[in-house]
Design a protein around this motif. Sequence first.
Motif, mmCIF file in Angstrom:
data_model
loop_
_atom_site.group_PDB
_atom_site.id
_atom_site.type_symbol
_atom_site.label_atom_id
_atom_site.label_comp_id
_atom_site.label_asym_id
_atom_site.label_seq_id
_atom_site.Cartn_x
_atom_site.Cartn_y
_atom_site.Cartn_z
ATOM 1 N N LYS A 75 38.697 13.114 77.237
ATOM 2 C CA LYS A 75 38.491 11.770 76.705
ATOM 3 C C LYS A 75 37.115 11.703 76.036
ATOM 4 N N SER A 76 37.024 10.865 75.022
ATOM 5 C CA SER A 76 35.741 10.701 74.326
ATOM 6 C C SER A 76 34.802 9.845 75.167
ATOM 7 N N GLU A 77 33.525 9.825 74.785
ATOM 8 C CA GLU A 77 32.543 9.004 75.512
ATOM 9 C C GLU A 77 32.920 7.530 75.459
ATOM 10 N N ALA A 78 33.432 7.087 74.321
ATOM 11 C CA ALA A 78 33.832 5.685 74.176
ATOM 12 C C ALA A 78 34.987 5.348 75.123
ATOM 13 N N GLN A 79 35.956 6.269 75.246
ATOM 14 C CA GLN A 79 37.080 6.044 76.151
ATOM 15 C C GLN A 79 36.609 6.025 77.607
ATOM 16 N N ILE A 80 35.706 6.906 77.950
ATOM 17 C CA ILE A 80 35.185 6.955 79.322
ATOM 18 C C ILE A 80 34.441 5.666 79.645
ATOM 19 N N GLU A 81 33.621 5.178 78.714
ATOM 20 C CA GLU A 81 32.895 3.920 78.925
ATOM 21 C C GLU A 81 33.863 2.754 79.086
ATOM 22 N N LYS A 82 34.946 2.762 78.295
ATOM 23 C CA LYS A 82 35.952 1.704 78.399
ATOM 24 C C LYS A 82 36.626 1.744 79.771
ATOM 25 N N GLU A 87 37.348 -0.510 85.232
ATOM 26 C CA GLU A 87 37.304 -0.372 86.685
ATOM 27 C C GLU A 87 36.427 -1.449 87.310
ATOM 28 N N ILE A 88 35.268 -1.696 86.719
ATOM 29 C CA ILE A 88 34.380 -2.735 87.236
ATOM 30 C C ILE A 88 35.056 -4.101 87.164
ATOM 31 N N ASN A 89 35.665 -4.406 86.026
ATOM 32 C CA ASN A 89 36.327 -5.705 85.864
ATOM 33 C C ASN A 89 37.483 -5.879 86.841
ATOM 34 N N HIS A 90 38.295 -4.851 87.033
ATOM 35 C CA HIS A 90 39.430 -4.944 87.944
ATOM 36 C C HIS A 90 38.960 -5.099 89.391
ATOM 37 N N CYS A 91 37.894 -4.415 89.748
ATOM 38 C CA CYS A 91 37.367 -4.553 91.117
ATOM 39 C C CYS A 91 36.832 -5.955 91.343
ATOM 40 N N ALA A 93 37.855 -8.665 89.807
ATOM 41 C CA ALA A 93 39.019 -9.549 89.876
ATOM 42 C C ALA A 93 39.686 -9.461 91.247
ATOM 43 N N ALA A 94 39.760 -8.261 91.813
ATOM 44 C CA ALA A 94 40.357 -8.091 93.137
ATOM 45 C C ALA A 94 39.529 -8.803 94.206
ATOM 46 N N MET A 95 38.205 -8.734 94.093
ATOM 47 C CA MET A 95 37.349 -9.433 95.066
ATOM 48 C C MET A 95 37.536 -10.942 94.963
ATOM 49 N N LEU A 96 37.621 -11.461 93.741
ATOM 50 C CA LEU A 96 37.861 -12.892 93.569
ATOM 51 C C LEU A 96 39.231 -13.292 94.113
ATOM 52 N N ALA A 97 40.238 -12.467 93.879
ATOM 53 C CA ALA A 97 41.581 -12.765 94.376
ATOM 54 C C ALA A 97 41.606 -12.803 95.897
ATOM 55 N N PHE A 98 40.926 -11.853 96.537
ATOM 56 C CA PHE A 98 40.890 -11.836 97.996
ATOM 57 C C PHE A 98 40.193 -13.080 98.537
ATOM 58 N N SER A 99 39.071 -13.444 97.921
ATOM 59 C CA SER A 99 38.371 -14.642 98.395
ATOM 60 C C SER A 99 39.231 -15.884 98.162
ATOM 61 N N GLY A 100 40.024 -15.899 97.101
ATOM 62 C CA GLY A 100 40.945 -17.008 96.868
ATOM 63 C C GLY A 100 42.022 -17.100 97.930
ATOM 64 N N VAL A 101 42.543 -15.973 98.357
ATOM 65 C CA VAL A 101 43.564 -15.953 99.416
ATOM 66 C C VAL A 101 43.003 -16.531 100.702
ATOM 67 N N VAL A 102 41.821 -16.080 101.089
ATOM 68 C CA VAL A 102 41.226 -16.554 102.333
ATOM 69 C C VAL A 102 40.870 -18.038 102.226
ATOM 70 N N THR A 103 40.326 -18.454 101.084
ATOM 71 C CA THR A 103 39.960 -19.860 100.897
ATOM 72 C C THR A 103 41.183 -20.755 100.982
ATOM 73 N N GLN A 104 42.275 -20.378 100.325
ATOM 74 C CA GLN A 104 43.495 -21.174 100.388
ATOM 75 C C GLN A 104 44.059 -21.219 101.798
#
Length: 115
Positions: A75-82, A87-91, A93-104
């Motif tokens: 993979k190119s450097e641009a693809q690796i950075e993407k 990965e950061i964004n999905h992680c 989102a998962a943390m926000l989703a978990f906190s939403g489950v517990v809050t609800q």
Amino acid sequence: AVDLGLRVPGYPEAMSGATSATVHDAAVEFGAMGNILVWIAIAEMTSWIGVSQMLQGSGREPGDFGFAKQYLEGKSEAQIEKIKLQEINHCRAAMLAFSGVVTQSVLFEKGFPYF
């Protein structure tokens, strides 16, 4: 074994009635929180080896523990950075989703589904 009634093999009967809002207290009563602390401590101590090497100029990047390197081959450097950004964004989102489950669960005092 929370909210949906899904049973994990080996899950203690003492915690069978736990929901996402009450599982912490049930785990404390059962004595599982000490085990969790020990395993997290071992993971943190092990990761310190990599952090120490990084601080000494090994070229290792933060969070890089060498898993699944073959996925990035070709993979190119641009693809690796993407991929890293995804990965950061999905992680996050998962943390926000978990906190939403517990809050609800706490706000509506009922398990899944929350509607």
